[in-house]
Design a protein around this motif. Structure first.
Motif, PDB file in Angstrom:
ATOM      1  N   ALA A 201       0.823  -1.217   0.000  1.00 35.22           N
ATOM      2  CA  ALA A 201       0.000   0.000   0.000  1.00 35.22           C
ATOM      3  C   ALA A 201       0.856   1.266   0.000  1.00 35.22           C
ATOM      4  O   ALA A 201       0.358   2.355   0.241  1.00 35.22           O
ATOM      5  CB  ALA A 201      -0.931   0.002   1.218  1.00 35.22           C
ATOM      6  N   LEU A 202       2.165   1.115  -0.257  1.00 35.24           N
ATOM      7  CA  LEU A 202       3.061   2.263  -0.133  1.00 35.24           C
ATOM      8  C   LEU A 202       3.569   2.739  -1.492  1.00 35.24           C
ATOM      9  O   LEU A 202       3.661   1.958  -2.431  1.00 35.24           O
ATOM     10  CB  LEU A 202       4.270   1.881   0.730  1.00 35.24           C
ATOM     11  N   ASP A 203       3.919   4.013  -1.551  1.00 38.48           N
ATOM     12  CA  ASP A 203       4.489   4.538  -2.791  1.00 38.48           C
ATOM     13  C   ASP A 203       5.960   4.115  -2.894  1.00 38.48           C
ATOM     14  O   ASP A 203       6.518   3.566  -1.944  1.00 38.48           O
ATOM     15  CB  ASP A 203       4.283   6.061  -2.877  1.00 38.48           C
ATOM     16  N   PRO A 204       6.580   4.324  -4.063  1.00 38.16           N
ATOM     17  CA  PRO A 204       7.938   3.787  -4.257  1.00 38.16           C
ATOM     18  C   PRO A 204       8.965   4.314  -3.251  1.00 38.16           C
ATOM     19  O   PRO A 204       9.859   3.584  -2.838  1.00 38.16           O
ATOM     20  CB  PRO A 204       8.294   4.235  -5.676  1.00 38.16           C
ATOM     21  N   ILE A 205       8.825   5.569  -2.829  1.00 38.95           N
ATOM     22  CA  ILE A 205       9.813   6.119  -1.886  1.00 38.95           C
ATOM     23  C   ILE A 205       9.642   5.481  -0.515  1.00 38.95           C
ATOM     24  O   ILE A 205      10.609   5.054   0.115  1.00 38.95           O
ATOM     25  CB  ILE A 205       9.673   7.655  -1.809  1.00 38.95           C
TER      26      ILE A 205
END
Lengths: 275, 231
Positions: A201-205
């Motif tokens: 559920a997280l963005d790439p960063i």
């Protein structure tokens, strides 16, 4: 040799699973583990050795049994009435399904991080302090403060939250919430950390930060991560296990699994040829 | 091999394979034509050989660009990654084969006016035939992804090395017979070195194919079945 003949040298079908013995001390050992949900045979005759202080990735298509097995390791499946586990799982040579074993104590030694960050609807401080308090790991306020700070530091979150520890954990960004959950998991000084798709559920960063954290944590913890991202498994783990239809098909060093897998099903899955 | 779930991925890999096949065809023709021009004193043929080289350079770039794009887009692993890395390596070997054949053609044009001892090219022609056969075999092995056939090419390179040794001795003899042969024979010596290098590129490709198909590298040292080296 044609392309077909070449792939035929990969073991096809329902042969015995491919294993190669890990180096170093074994933290978790599973032998002939079967899991049933009612009539459904969810995990079939699983054997695996998980080495200490390393990251093991479980990969495989949805419904292959990887999360089910992960949940056997902290006996979370106990909470499902129709679930039945047979076989043996040992952590540090201790059978975790031994009836005399205290499940609460067992879970205190095994942290878990889930797919969706699930901080308690409490302050950042309380999220981390809760576990050590209820497990009696600290008595004084200053002891708890120290645990909160060191856990948040280990989770790479301290610098971002140190001035707002009293704010609600749910007010953080998704990536910060997930790192808060990791801090919460390590606050009780576990030996083992189970991660069930921690970055999905997280963005790439935020994903990169969690991966960096996993890499740092592995020197002190034994980590098992379930992931649908093949690249993530290849990046963060030292060993990888591929599950399919409740069977552990192949398990070995990650660089071997992703460069020269032995089983055709593993090859087809990691190269995107499944189904 | 089962198809990818994403069909365009298969198409990309196939397109790279086709470009390698095209490069192989051009490189093979350049070698055969350069050797033919050298032994039949055919200047127009030598010039046509030179003209093929830019095509090979262009194709190599295209293979590299397509391979890099596929890596960026698909993050290939296992056999797919070996396929792409194999294509990059093979394209660079074939491009070098073209350069070496071009050099033979250039030397052919230079020495044709000065062809003093026609029999001096006989051994060289034999070497060229062998190298052309090696190149053809290794390209067939590439097309069929045939590791056994690639390994046979790899082993057979010792024959080219042995022939180079014999050509070297022949040229020395001609030079000693008559010092006026020295320029001519020196050019032929360079040609023989070029052919030997082409043989090495064929074995490089054989090694690439073996790795691509099996995931295992051939040993670093080839079995030395023949007396091969001139030291």
């Amino acid at each position: 040799m044609t392309m077909e003949a070449a792939t035929a040298t990969l073991t096809a079908g329902n042969d015995r699973p491919v294993h190669s013995a890990p180096q170093g001390p074994i933290k978790i050992q599973a032998r002939d583990v079967n899991v049933y949900y009612g009539d459904k045979h969810a995990i079939k005759h699983l054997d695996v050795d998980i080495p200490q202080h390393s990251v093991m990735a479980f990969i495989g298509p949805s419904g292959c049994g990887k999360s089910t097995f992960l949940r056997c390791i902290n006996r979370m499946n106990d909470t499902i009435p129709i679930c039945r586990v047979t076989g043996k799982i040992e952590i540090d040579r201790r059978d975790i399904y031994d009836p005399s074993l205290d499940v609460v104590q067992l879970r205190a030694h095994i942290g878990m991080v889930f797919q969706k960050p699930n901080p308690f609807p409490k302050s950042i401080y309380d999220n981390v302090a809760y576990g050590p308090k209820i497990h009696g790991l600290a008595r004084t306020k200053s002891e708890i403060d120290a645990i909160v700070e060191s856990s948040l530091r280990k989770a790479g979150l301290w610098e971002e939250v140190k001035d707002r520890l009293a704010e609600s954990g749910t007010g953080l960004s998704g990536g910060q919430q997930q790192r808060l959950c990791i801090a919460r998991a390590i606050a009780v000084s576990p030996d083992v950390i189970l991660m069930d798709e921690p970055c999905s559920a997280l963005d790439p960063i935020a994903t990169a930060k969690v991966e960096e954290l996993i890499d740092e944590l592995k020197s002190n913890y034994t980590i098992i991560i379930v992931t649908h991202s093949m690249q993530q498994a290849a990046r963060v783990s030292q060993r990888t296990a591929f599950f399919h239809l409740g069977t552990l098909v192949e398990e070995g060093p990650t660089d071997v699994i992703f460069s020269t897998p032995k089983d055709k099903r593993t090859n087809d899955y990691i190269t995107g040829r499944f189904g | 091999m089962t198809d990818h779930t994403v069909k365009s991925y298969d198409k990309e890999l196939e397109a790279i394979g086709l470009k390698i096949a095209e490069m192989g065809g051009v490189a093979e023709k350049m070698l055969v034509d350069a050797m033919e021009a050298l032994s039949t004193l055919n200047i127009p043929l030598a010039e046509r050989t030179l003209a093929h080289d830019p095509k090979l350079d262009r194709l190599q770039r295209e293979v590299e660009e397509a391979a890099i794009l596929t890596i960026a887009k698909r993050q290939p692993v296992a056999g797919d990654l070996r396929e792409i890395v194999g294509a990059i390596r093979t394209a660079s070997d074939l491009e070098r084969v073209g350069d070496l054949a071009k050099n033979i053609a250039k030397r052919a044009i230079k020495i044709i006016k000065d062809a003093r001892v026609p029999r001096a090219t006989i051994g060289l022609k034999h070497m060229g035939d062998l190298a052309a056969m090696q190149l053809k075999d290794v390209l067939d092995a590439y097309a069929a992804r045939d590791a056994a056939r690639a390994k046979a090419v790899w082993v057979r390179d010792a024959e080219i090395d042995a022939l180079e040794d014999s050509v070297f001795r022949d040229q020395l003899t001609f030079m000693m017979e008559d010092p006026r042969n020295i320029t001519y024979c020196t050019h032929l010596l360079f040609c023989s070195k070029n052919i030997e290098r082409i043989g090495d590129h064929a074995t490089n490709i054989a090694e690439t194919i073996h790795y691509l198909v099996t995931g295992e590298n051939l040993p670093i040292e080839r079995p030395k079945t023949l007396e091969t080296t001139v030291k």
